[in-house]
Design a protein around this motif. Structure first.
Motif, PDB file in Angstrom:
ATOM      1  N   GLU A 193       0.972  -1.343   0.162  1.00  0.00           N
ATOM      2  CA  GLU A 193      -0.034  -0.031  -0.068  1.00  0.00           C
ATOM      3  C   GLU A 193       0.904   1.172  -0.029  1.00  0.00           C
ATOM      4  OE1 GLU A 193      -3.927   1.215   2.347  1.00  0.00           O
ATOM      5  OE2 GLU A 193      -2.512   0.447   3.634  1.00  0.00           O
TER       6      GLU A 193
ATOM      7  N   HIS B 118      -9.018  -0.629   0.762  1.00  0.00           N
ATOM      8  CA  HIS B 118      -8.374   0.760   0.725  1.00  0.00           C
ATOM      9  C   HIS B 118      -7.757   0.987  -0.394  1.00  0.00           C
ATOM     10  CE1 HIS B 118      -9.310   0.676   5.280  1.00  0.00           C
ATOM     11  NE2 HIS B 118      -9.721   1.797   4.829  1.00  0.00           N
TER      12      HIS B 118
ATOM     13  N   GLY C  59     -15.084   7.079   3.596  1.00  0.00           N
ATOM     14  CA  GLY C  59     -14.980   5.736   4.338  1.00  0.00           C
ATOM     15  C   GLY C  59     -15.549   5.519   5.494  1.00  0.00           C
TER      16      GLY C  59
ATOM     17  N   HIS D  53     -13.061   1.797  -0.619  1.00  0.00           N
ATOM     18  CA  HIS D  53     -12.889   3.106   0.207  1.00  0.00           C
ATOM     19  C   HIS D  53     -11.942   4.131  -0.628  1.00  0.00           C
ATOM     20  CE1 HIS D  53     -14.982   1.450   3.963  1.00  0.00           C
ATOM     21  NE2 HIS D  53     -15.325   0.757   3.077  1.00  0.00           N
TER      22      HIS D  53
ATOM     23  N   PHE E  83      -7.619   5.167  -0.852  1.00  0.00           N
ATOM     24  CA  PHE E  83      -6.541   5.308   0.109  1.00  0.00           C
ATOM     25  C   PHE E  83      -6.203   6.884  -0.064  1.00  0.00           C
ATOM     26  CE2 PHE E  83      -1.824   4.799   1.168  1.00  0.00           C
ATOM     27  CZ  PHE E  83      -2.060   4.665   2.648  1.00  0.00           C
ATOM     28  N   GLN E  84      -6.478   7.720   0.956  1.00  0.00           N
ATOM     29  CA  GLN E  84      -6.347   8.945   0.619  1.00  0.00           C
ATOM     30  C   GLN E  84      -4.968   9.602   0.715  1.00  0.00           C
ATOM     31  OE1 GLN E  84      -8.718   9.888   4.211  1.00  0.00           O
ATOM     32  NE2 GLN E  84      -7.106  11.117   5.075  1.00  0.00           N
TER      33      GLN E  84
ATOM     34  N   THR F 126     -13.511   7.102  -3.474  1.00  0.00           N
ATOM     35  CA  THR F 126     -14.579   5.935  -3.027  1.00  0.00           C
ATOM     36  C   THR F 126     -15.302   5.626  -4.182  1.00  0.00           C
ATOM     37  OG1 THR F 126     -14.741   6.666  -0.725  1.00  0.00           O
ATOM     38  CG2 THR F 126     -16.489   5.159  -1.333  1.00  0.00           C
TER      39      THR F 126
END
Length: 487
Positions: free
Chosen positions: A11, A141, A199, A230, A232-233, A242
């Motif tokens: 990630e 995410h 999210g 959602h 992954f900001q 999202t």
């Protein structure tokens, strides 16, 4: 039937000062073909699920490499391309295949590749051919891109946050792909783009009820699967945000899938700020709140210094706050500091030493702590459970400063479960405050022992305020940066 399965995941926090090369994968989790353990890791559930079905169904399973790097910053181009080609060569050697399965994350970014998973799936599709069924499991995410959806017949994402269902969703993926390969179903996908960074947690409302209804809607009226990506900001990529993915059986049900995806997406948007999570206490505010609680321990989650979000996990902000209250029995961990761990292990249990720890990775990590500490516990490998998997924090140590116990680890990983403390001799029941470096994955294991759970805002380094994240590549409009076009 011939089935191929592999896993490639991390990630990527594009704002993180930590970078990832191939050694980060090989050092964290790297299993060449046939060496994957019987228990899954977070993103390798399809390996275990496919093995189980191969035993019961009798198909031929070809296992490729499974590998994972702890969340961090950008992946080097050489690392991604070498691992991609390693897996694709294994797929070529297994050809012809009827099904291709991947355990991915969905938010892996490498230099030159904003969508690693979409790129991998597209290459796999080109090798396997149009008649093969291609499927992937993603972390919720993730960035759900057009390339992913176009290349794959079936995509399933985790539904639970904390991620307690990664093996269940892998089993769903394998089942749907096998049924599709047998032509029992014909999956068609519809995506609703919420045009928002949002999210929810499933350990609290409204997320809990929402996911329960998602599960009830699946396998009814032509609907095969529902996933909420959602996003992954902490990633500056085009598809951050999202999206809702609904997979239906047959082209005739595509309209139904699209309508359901939009309905669910609009419901998420209707929650506004109320759906995004709990209140976040500033450090001193959190301590006051914890002292007001009648029981113990009170667990405080340091969400924005969570290694699972790609940051260092060495922030000392809450350590400093707790040291200002030396009368409070407290514990905090695990902080990433392999140098401090090596000093503690060399000194030995029971030794009193002068130690500098934490505050090393970036200015947002706070100042290093200089203290006279007693080494409470050490271990060669702090191995802790997370659902069906085991996570290593590497060599670790616990040190005591008055009433405060601090766990230091050599490997960056979030604080998934109480053994992070208890395996090093820290008695959590004796603590009024326990601070964990985790966003929400700690919840399933810590909630049963906690009097209360609260969440912290220690100021970073994870970019917590979405309205202030300096995106340059994200598609617009995107709320809360812009007015939402669906509202």
């Amino acid at each position: 039937m011939r089935v191929f399965v592999a896993s490639l995941a991390t990630e990527t926090n594009t704002f993180s000062p930590l970078f990832v090369d191939r050694s980060a994968f090989e050092g964290a989790f790297y299993c060449p073909p046939g060496t994957h353990p019987e228990t899954p890791t977070l993103c390798s559930g399809p390996m275990v699920a496919a093995r189980r079905r191969a035993r019961t169904d009798g198909f031929t399973l070809f296992e490729g490499t499974a590998t994972w790097a702890e969340p961090a910053g950008l992946v080097s181009r050489a690392a991604y391309e070498s691992l991609r080609e390693e897996i694709l060569d294994q797929l070529r050697a297994a050809m012809p295949v009827d099904v291709v399965l991947f355990g991915l994350h969905g938010a892996m970014v490498a230099r030159g590749y904003d969508d690693c998973e979409g790129d991998l799936l597209a290459h796999a599709r080109a090798i396997a051919g149009p008649e093969a069924i291609v499927g992937a499991e993603l972390d919720m995410h993730c960035h759900l891109t057009d390339q992913m959806v176009e290349a794959a017949d079936v995509i399933t994402a985790f539904k639970e946050f904390p991620h307690t269902d990664f093996l269940e969703r892998a089993e769903d993926l394998v089942d749907l792909c096998l049924r599709a390969a047998k032509r029992e179903i014909a999956p068609v996908s519809a995506v609703f783009d919420c045009r928002a960074i949002t999210g929810f947690m499933t350990s609290r409302e409204p997320g809990r009820s929402f996911v329960d209804r998602m599960l009830a809607l699946e396998r009814q009226d032509g609907i095969l699967s529902i996933s909420v990506a959602h996003g992954f900001q902490a990633a500056d990529v085009h598809d951050v945000g999202t999206k809702v993915l609904v997979i239906a059986d047959g082209a005739d049900n595509h309209g139904k899938a699209a309508a359901l995806a939009e309905r669910l997406g609009r419901e998420i948007l209707s929650w506004g700020a109320g759906g995004g999570g709990p209140y976040h206490f500033k450090p001193e505010e959190a301590i006051v709140q914890a002292l007001a609680e009648l029981g113990q321990p009170v667990v405080l989650a340091d969400r924005w210094d969570n290694p699972g979000g790609g940051v260092a996990g060495d922030s000392t902000v809450m350590v400093e706050a707790l040291l200002r209250h030396p009368e409070i029995p407290a514990a905090i961990g695990a902080l990433w500091d392999p140098v401090a761990v090596s000093f503690c292990r060399a000194a030995g249990i029971g030794t009193e030493i002068d130690l500098r720890f934490g505050g090393k990775a970036a200015s947002t990590s706070g100042k290093p702590i200089d203290a006279r500490v007693v080494v409470r516990g050490v271990t060669d490998d702090l191995l802790v459970p997370f659902e069906q998997s085991w996570v290593s924090l590497g060599p670790a140590a616990a040190v005591t400063i008055g009433n405060l116990d601090v766990v230091l680890a050599s490997t960056r990983a979030q604080t998934f479960s109480p053994p992070v403390f208890t395996d090093l001799g820290v008695d959590l029941a004796a603590k009024k405050i326990v601070v964990v470096k985790s966003s929400n994955h700690f919840h399933a294991a810590f909630a049963p022992i906690a009097h209360k759970v609260h969440y912290l805002d220690t100021g970073g380094p994870y970019p917590s305020d979405t309205a202030k994240i300096p995106y340059t590549r994200a598609r617009r409009p995107l709320s809360p940066l812009d007015p939402n076009p669906w509202l």
